[in-house]
Motif scaffolding. Sequence first.
Motif, PDB file in Angstrom:
ATOM      1  N   TYR A   1      42.796  32.608  50.913  1.00  0.00           N
ATOM      2  CA  TYR A   1      41.419  32.157  51.098  1.00  0.00           C
ATOM      3  C   TYR A   1      40.817  32.751  52.366  1.00  0.00           C
ATOM      4  CZ  TYR A   1      37.452  29.351  52.318  1.00  0.00           C
ATOM      5  OH  TYR A   1      36.203  28.982  52.691  1.00  0.00           O
ATOM      6  N   SER A   2      41.553  32.620  53.474  1.00  0.00           N
ATOM      7  CA  SER A   2      40.968  32.992  54.766  1.00  0.00           C
ATOM      8  C   SER A   2      40.768  34.495  54.901  1.00  0.00           C
ATOM      9  CB  SER A   2      41.866  32.521  55.906  1.00  0.00           C
ATOM     10  OG  SER A   2      42.247  31.206  55.703  1.00  0.00           O
ATOM     11  N   PHE A   3      41.706  35.267  54.343  1.00  0.00           N
ATOM     12  CA  PHE A   3      41.664  36.701  54.612  1.00  0.00           C
ATOM     13  C   PHE A   3      41.221  37.530  53.414  1.00  0.00           C
ATOM     14  CE2 PHE A   3      45.025  35.057  57.489  1.00  0.00           C
ATOM     15  CZ  PHE A   3      44.306  35.180  58.656  1.00  0.00           C
ATOM     16  N   VAL A   4      41.108  36.903  52.268  1.00  0.00           N
ATOM     17  CA  VAL A   4      40.637  37.679  51.111  1.00  0.00           C
ATOM     18  C   VAL A   4      39.338  37.083  50.574  1.00  0.00           C
ATOM     19  CG1 VAL A   4      41.162  38.521  48.803  1.00  0.00           C
ATOM     20  CG2 VAL A   4      42.958  38.416  50.512  1.00  0.00           C
ATOM     21  N   PHE A   5      39.419  35.865  50.062  1.00  0.00           N
ATOM     22  CA  PHE A   5      38.257  35.345  49.343  1.00  0.00           C
ATOM     23  C   PHE A   5      37.067  35.085  50.274  1.00  0.00           C
ATOM     24  CE2 PHE A   5      41.698  34.049  46.366  1.00  0.00           C
ATOM     25  CZ  PHE A   5      41.321  34.914  45.363  1.00  0.00           C
ATOM     26  N   ALA A   6      37.335  34.457  51.405  1.00  0.00           N
ATOM     27  CA  ALA A   6      36.217  34.141  52.291  1.00  0.00           C
ATOM     28  C   ALA A   6      35.529  35.404  52.822  1.00  0.00           C
ATOM     29  CB  ALA A   6      36.696  33.234  53.419  1.00  0.00           C
ATOM     30  N   PRO A   7      36.294  36.390  53.343  1.00  0.00           N
ATOM     31  CA  PRO A   7      35.616  37.611  53.800  1.00  0.00           C
ATOM     32  C   PRO A   7      34.918  38.358  52.660  1.00  0.00           C
ATOM     33  CG  PRO A   7      37.897  37.579  54.560  1.00  0.00           C
ATOM     34  CD  PRO A   7      37.728  36.449  53.618  1.00  0.00           C
ATOM     35  N   VAL A   8      35.553  38.385  51.510  1.00  0.00           N
ATOM     36  CA  VAL A   8      34.954  39.098  50.385  1.00  0.00           C
ATOM     37  C   VAL A   8      33.658  38.419  49.965  1.00  0.00           C
ATOM     38  CG1 VAL A   8      35.227  39.446  47.914  1.00  0.00           C
ATOM     39  CG2 VAL A   8      37.008  40.194  49.459  1.00  0.00           C
ATOM     40  N   GLU A   9      33.679  37.102  50.020  1.00  0.00           N
ATOM     41  CA  GLU A   9      32.485  36.367  49.608  1.00  0.00           C
ATOM     42  C   GLU A   9      31.301  36.725  50.502  1.00  0.00           C
ATOM     43  OE1 GLU A   9      29.634  33.138  49.699  1.00  0.00           O
ATOM     44  OE2 GLU A   9      31.180  33.230  51.231  1.00  0.00           O
ATOM     45  N   GLU A  10      31.595  36.985  51.771  1.00  0.00           N
ATOM     46  CA  GLU A  10      30.506  37.358  52.664  1.00  0.00           C
ATOM     47  C   GLU A  10      30.001  38.763  52.384  1.00  0.00           C
ATOM     48  OE1 GLU A  10      31.714  36.777  56.674  1.00  0.00           O
ATOM     49  OE2 GLU A  10      32.021  34.626  56.388  1.00  0.00           O
ATOM     50  N   GLU A  11      30.933  39.623  51.985  1.00  0.00           N
ATOM     51  CA  GLU A  11      30.553  41.027  51.848  1.00  0.00           C
ATOM     52  C   GLU A  11      30.039  41.390  50.468  1.00  0.00           C
ATOM     53  OE1 GLU A  11      33.114  44.211  53.324  1.00  0.00           O
ATOM     54  OE2 GLU A  11      34.220  42.664  54.403  1.00  0.00           O
ATOM     55  N   ILE A  12      30.514  40.672  49.469  1.00  0.00           N
ATOM     56  CA  ILE A  12      30.251  41.137  48.098  1.00  0.00           C
ATOM     57  C   ILE A  12      28.765  41.045  47.805  1.00  0.00           C
ATOM     58  CG2 ILE A  12      30.467  38.953  46.831  1.00  0.00           C
ATOM     59  CD1 ILE A  12      32.356  40.613  44.914  1.00  0.00           C
ATOM     60  N   VAL A  13      28.291  42.062  47.135  1.00  0.00           N
ATOM     61  CA  VAL A  13      26.866  42.079  46.794  1.00  0.00           C
ATOM     62  C   VAL A  13      26.727  41.869  45.296  1.00  0.00           C
ATOM     63  CG1 VAL A  13      25.992  43.463  48.680  1.00  0.00           C
ATOM     64  CG2 VAL A  13      27.055  44.582  46.732  1.00  0.00           C
ATOM     65  N   GLY A  14      25.587  41.348  44.926  1.00  0.00           N
ATOM     66  CA  GLY A  14      25.308  41.183  43.507  1.00  0.00           C
ATOM     67  C   GLY A  14      25.865  39.889  42.958  1.00  0.00           C
ATOM     68  N   ASP A  15      26.027  39.909  41.671  1.00  0.00           N
ATOM     69  CA  ASP A  15      26.389  38.716  40.931  1.00  0.00           C
ATOM     70  C   ASP A  15      27.738  38.163  41.392  1.00  0.00           C
ATOM     71  OD1 ASP A  15      26.638  36.768  39.127  1.00  0.00           O
ATOM     72  OD2 ASP A  15      26.896  38.069  37.376  1.00  0.00           O
ATOM     73  N   PRO A  16      27.755  36.922  41.865  1.00  0.00           N
ATOM     74  CA  PRO A  16      29.043  36.371  42.320  1.00  0.00           C
ATOM     75  C   PRO A  16      29.967  35.965  41.188  1.00  0.00           C
ATOM     76  CG  PRO A  16      27.298  34.777  42.644  1.00  0.00           C
ATOM     77  CD  PRO A  16      26.644  36.009  42.105  1.00  0.00           C
ATOM     78  N   SER A  17      29.520  36.104  39.931  1.00  0.00           N
ATOM     79  CA  SER A  17      30.395  35.622  38.847  1.00  0.00           C
ATOM     80  C   SER A  17      31.667  36.456  38.759  1.00  0.00           C
ATOM     81  CB  SER A  17      29.661  35.636  37.514  1.00  0.00           C
ATOM     82  OG  SER A  17      29.279  36.942  37.192  1.00  0.00           O
ATOM     83  N   TYR A  18      31.590  37.691  39.238  1.00  0.00           N
ATOM     84  CA  TYR A  18      32.820  38.504  39.276  1.00  0.00           C
ATOM     85  C   TYR A  18      33.863  37.839  40.166  1.00  0.00           C
ATOM     86  CZ  TYR A  18      35.995  42.330  40.284  1.00  0.00           C
ATOM     87  OH  TYR A  18      37.121  43.085  40.441  1.00  0.00           O
ATOM     88  N   LEU A  19      33.399  37.371  41.316  1.00  0.00           N
ATOM     89  CA  LEU A  19      34.340  36.730  42.238  1.00  0.00           C
ATOM     90  C   LEU A  19      34.890  35.438  41.624  1.00  0.00           C
ATOM     91  CD1 LEU A  19      35.726  36.912  44.918  1.00  0.00           C
ATOM     92  CD2 LEU A  19      33.748  35.883  46.005  1.00  0.00           C
ATOM     93  N   VAL A  20      34.050  34.740  40.887  1.00  0.00           N
ATOM     94  CA  VAL A  20      34.542  33.542  40.195  1.00  0.00           C
ATOM     95  C   VAL A  20      35.648  33.931  39.226  1.00  0.00           C
ATOM     96  CG1 VAL A  20      33.928  31.668  38.634  1.00  0.00           C
ATOM     97  CG2 VAL A  20      32.357  32.330  40.437  1.00  0.00           C
ATOM     98  N   ALA A  21      35.428  35.027  38.505  1.00  0.00           N
ATOM     99  CA  ALA A  21      36.452  35.475  37.554  1.00  0.00           C
ATOM    100  C   ALA A  21      37.763  35.748  38.273  1.00  0.00           C
ATOM    101  CB  ALA A  21      35.969  36.728  36.835  1.00  0.00           C
ATOM    102  N   ILE A  22      37.678  36.352  39.447  1.00  0.00           N
ATOM    103  CA  ILE A  22      38.898  36.670  40.193  1.00  0.00           C
ATOM    104  C   ILE A  22      39.569  35.379  40.673  1.00  0.00           C
ATOM    105  CG2 ILE A  22      39.839  37.903  42.181  1.00  0.00           C
ATOM    106  CD1 ILE A  22      38.658  39.645  39.926  1.00  0.00           C
ATOM    107  N   ILE A  23      38.745  34.444  41.131  1.00  0.00           N
ATOM    108  CA  ILE A  23      39.328  33.180  41.605  1.00  0.00           C
ATOM    109  C   ILE A  23      40.010  32.465  40.444  1.00  0.00           C
ATOM    110  CG2 ILE A  23      38.766  30.905  42.529  1.00  0.00           C
ATOM    111  CD1 ILE A  23      36.622  32.234  44.223  1.00  0.00           C
ATOM    112  N   VAL A  24      39.395  32.514  39.274  1.00  0.00           N
ATOM    113  CA  VAL A  24      40.025  31.882  38.105  1.00  0.00           C
ATOM    114  C   VAL A  24      41.375  32.543  37.839  1.00  0.00           C
ATOM    115  CG1 VAL A  24      39.869  31.611  35.609  1.00  0.00           C
ATOM    116  CG2 VAL A  24      37.921  31.042  37.035  1.00  0.00           C
TER     117      VAL A  24
END
Lengths: 725, 431
Positions: free
Chosen positions: A543-566
């Motif tokens: 969470y701290s070193f992958v998802f949280a930083p990526v969430e700040e940087e990722i552009v566009g539709d966040p549903s991709y990140l949701v897919a990865i979290i799933v």
Amino acid sequence: MSGKASSSQSSIGLSRSSALSHVYIQYPPLRCNVPGSRGLFYDDGNKLILSPTSDQVFSWKTVPFSPLVAPTSDSISEGPILSIRCSLDEKFIAIQRSNHEVQFRHRETGETFSQRCRPESESILGFFWTDCPLCDIVFVKTSGLDLFVYNSELKSLQLVETRKLIVSWYVYTHESRLVLLASGMQCKTFNGFQLSSAGVIRLPRFDMAMAKSEANSKPVLAAEDINIVTVYGRIYCLQVDRVAMLLHSYRFYRDAVIQQGSLPIYSSRIAVSVVDNVVLVHQNDAKVVILYDIYADSRAPISAPLPLLLRGFPRFNTSVSQSSREDSGSSGANVVPDNEAVIYGDDWTFLVPEFICDVANRLLWKIHLDLEAISASSSEVPSVLEFLQRRKLEANKAKQLCLAIARTVILERSPVPMVARAMDVLVTSYSHSVKTGSYLKGIKSEKTSPSSVPHVSSPRSGADVSASRVDSLEKSVKHASAAAAGVDNEYASDSEENPSSEPPTTNLSDLQIFDGNNPLNANGSEQQEAQLTSPAISPEEMYSFVFAPVEEEIVGDPSYLVAIIVEFLHSANSEKVKVHPNLYVLTIQLLVRNERYAELGLFVINKIVEPSKEVALQLLESGRQNFQTRKLGLDMLRQLSLHHDYVLFLVQDGYYLEALRYARKYKVNNVRPSLFLEAAFASNDSQHLAAILRFFSDFIPGFQNTSDHNTYYRILNEMNSSIAA
Amino acid sequence: MGMSAATTAAEGIKFCIFDLRRGQQEGQELDKILFFFPADLPFSAQLSVIGLSEGLITFTRIFSPEAACEVIEAERHSHVFYEAEPDIWMVMVVEKNESEAIWRIDALRKVLKEVHSLFLMFHGSIRTMIEKEPAGGLIRSHLYPFIMDYLSACQKRSLLDNCCWDFLLGKKLQLPSFRDCLKERGTVQMLTVSREAAIEVQSLVRVLESFAGNTQFYSLILFQDLLVSTTLSPVDTINLFTYAVLRLTPRALSSGVSSWSYLRKGSTTSNVATGSILAQSASVSEQNFRSRDTSPPGGDNSHHIARPLQPDRWSKGKDGFLVTDIWGAEASSSTSATPTIWLQQTEERVYVCAYQYRSLTLILLVPVASILGEQGVSAVKQQILENVSFLPVFTEFFFPLLNPSVYSCPKQFGALIATLTYRSCCSLMIK
């Protein structure tokens, strides 16, 4: 395996060296230069480099490896020296003086004695010290093995056992405790013994494969063609077949030797090193090295053949030379001889497992893996992660690389199935390391002291090692060589947990080495630097070193990140790894950002998002725009029996009467009456206000004397009088 | 007209749709009528029903300008009103019957709403269609078969019955029975699954939708007649769910004679046999309707009218995808055109790719704008097939836990067995 080198790779942002290499030696080397030296000897039992002169022997410790280490010296008597080894307790120095005599010298008292053999019928090929309970030292002779015990009273060796065999030459490494005795016309028939702290195991006799060049000529196998290799706690033998240009591999089990396939070679002279369980096959003529990770079933190399790099050499890098110059204390400090920079020179001798001895220049180099370069050279992310997760020597670096790779694949929006496999690799590795204890141990040693707490086994190779086994390993490490487990009957079946990588020999149990001088945990210094013993990544760190930083940087539709979290949750769930609530909170935020409230509802109802206070509060927060979501948050608070919070939120939403009833039922006593009174006052309903005043008067002793009561009693009277008026 | 036999039965119920913006001129009153059931009622009678309804609507507006009239209870009839779109009214007049008079009113309104929602999903709004062709032929030719198909859909089980005349005409028009009134329309029946199963499903959904890249795909997964997962908005979920339960789920497919035959030819021939009477009646009525159209026949006749609710037109292909010829065939090839529907939430047109594996129905919705026609659809299908190669495994994993009664349940799944819960079931409508 693309042939791309680190320089051509930029995606991960790791490639910082321009060198085309995956393996390097770091300048400066350890200089073993003493005047009058009569050669260099390597004592792999004690990891010492020994350099005898006419009346002294100098020894340098190679572990921990430091170019600055000062030699210790012992005086010895004059005479020829064929080989020289210290006893494992380092009390004795044993020197083979001739084919018939080995001389012993007590280092403290200076007492000497000799052991001879019958010169007419046999000669001594060599000797080694052992931690086997049966004996202290083993002589390998043309007529077989002699096992001796040192008798301190008689100050001499006592023969305890003889194994009669015809021996042409032998190979022994202390890390495997395995001695292979060659015999036969072509020297390709082998007898093997493992003399470990668990006792002596005799391996079945076996032949090595030798291709014939022509009909009548039969090649003869030489000792330098045989390499005993220890990786992931397993013992292999790699045999060079010069005619077929193949490197045959054999794996040793307790009661069998099984050929495992062959690797191609591209040079008539090759050498084998093992660094951090990676097998390095040096193709000396081609001056390149090929890396293999024999953990997996695949015999494909990890990366393309690339040269060995000399790092930090002054001629190439002046800035480094400034700092490195001071140690080269020998004459001509300002002039670095060019011949030191010869890679794969003729004088190079490869020492087990990871040293290179430049005999002519009396230098000792240590081989390092360049994990950045290796990980940058492959685009197969899951397999790179698997490779990195198996690395132990530079666990911290491997971990950082894994985190960086994970971030990158998500930011690059790689296909979900591929990222899913990457997540699975990381979660599985973490789960294994928790089971084996190496993850927690790493944390522990990190927090307490970077001392000698050894790491025991890689998360994978020792996945089945039970807790008691780990304990015993710890002890065995502490007591150096005393209680090592060695080959053990507990291993009734082969212990690999990865069935796909196994040959059909699962009923065989491996020859194992678990002892203090295991290369896995021998390199204390590096561990102290790295402090981490396992590159495994916990869900919190994900969470701290992958998802949280990526969430700040990722552009566009966040549903991709949701897919990865799933996918991450999928892996975590199948490995029964607990996920930090922060990740669920993030998931909720991402879904809400897309206004996918219906899906959020599904996630919560199906408990994909596990209930917790953090999650409930986030639902309440996100539910400001969506009533259903807020309701889910309230329900979750109630289900979690967080009565106080539940009551507060009910009041906040204006359901103050319901809140009161709930507070009474669940005995929530610590809410402030003023909250309810204010809410009732705000609703401008005198009956409600009266009911609440009455409630608190009845159930809170002394409420009638509080200022709240007085204030609102007055307000109530005013309200009533205004109605009456 | 062969409909004379039905006239007596037609008194039981009347169902009409009319547009208040049309036919305001004297002598043009017929223009208002967009749909009337029974179609063979004399126009004068039709106009009297609509005139009365219009009068009631206008009259009640005086007292309640904000909320329009919903129901009028007369001595012998109940009038149920639903303003589907501004000035477009759906009215159902039901003959009262001692016991059932009151409670079914709300259920009837739900029927009207559902008809309209489904029409929206397949054809877009009625108003848009009227504007497209102001003469009204287009909307009439769409509404009539659509509603008749819808009503027959409620009656699918008695399809082979000889009395299928009756269900279209007269009292046997499937008015919601007492049981139907308990089942609330406009909801979905969810399958409650364990966390493991839910994560598996979500994982599948996300992987499927990730093919889309930058555009947004939507999906809906059903297990038998229960919803497992959706990424659609609630309103679209309800519509598509309703349709899927009517026409796409294994049960809906198997209600037709030929549903398990993947040979579409077989399906159509059997249609002739089973649905011929229905088809006849519909076509006769259609003729009846069209004959009144003032618009010149022109290109209108050649226009293909998709009848998505027509029964037994879906079948399962060899590859697991559900196919239908409802949306016509492509001119170039023999393959059927891929169905498209409108999503209300995003107002985009999407292709419907339905894939079925045993009891699991997976519906992937691909925005028409995002891909290149039929070729794009088949590319998407190919991707689905390649990437859900694990689907058999996946469903094997689910079967025991989703449907313990049908499949013997191994012990390891015991912990995972999900309970089937039906959300809904409770709206007794007593006013």
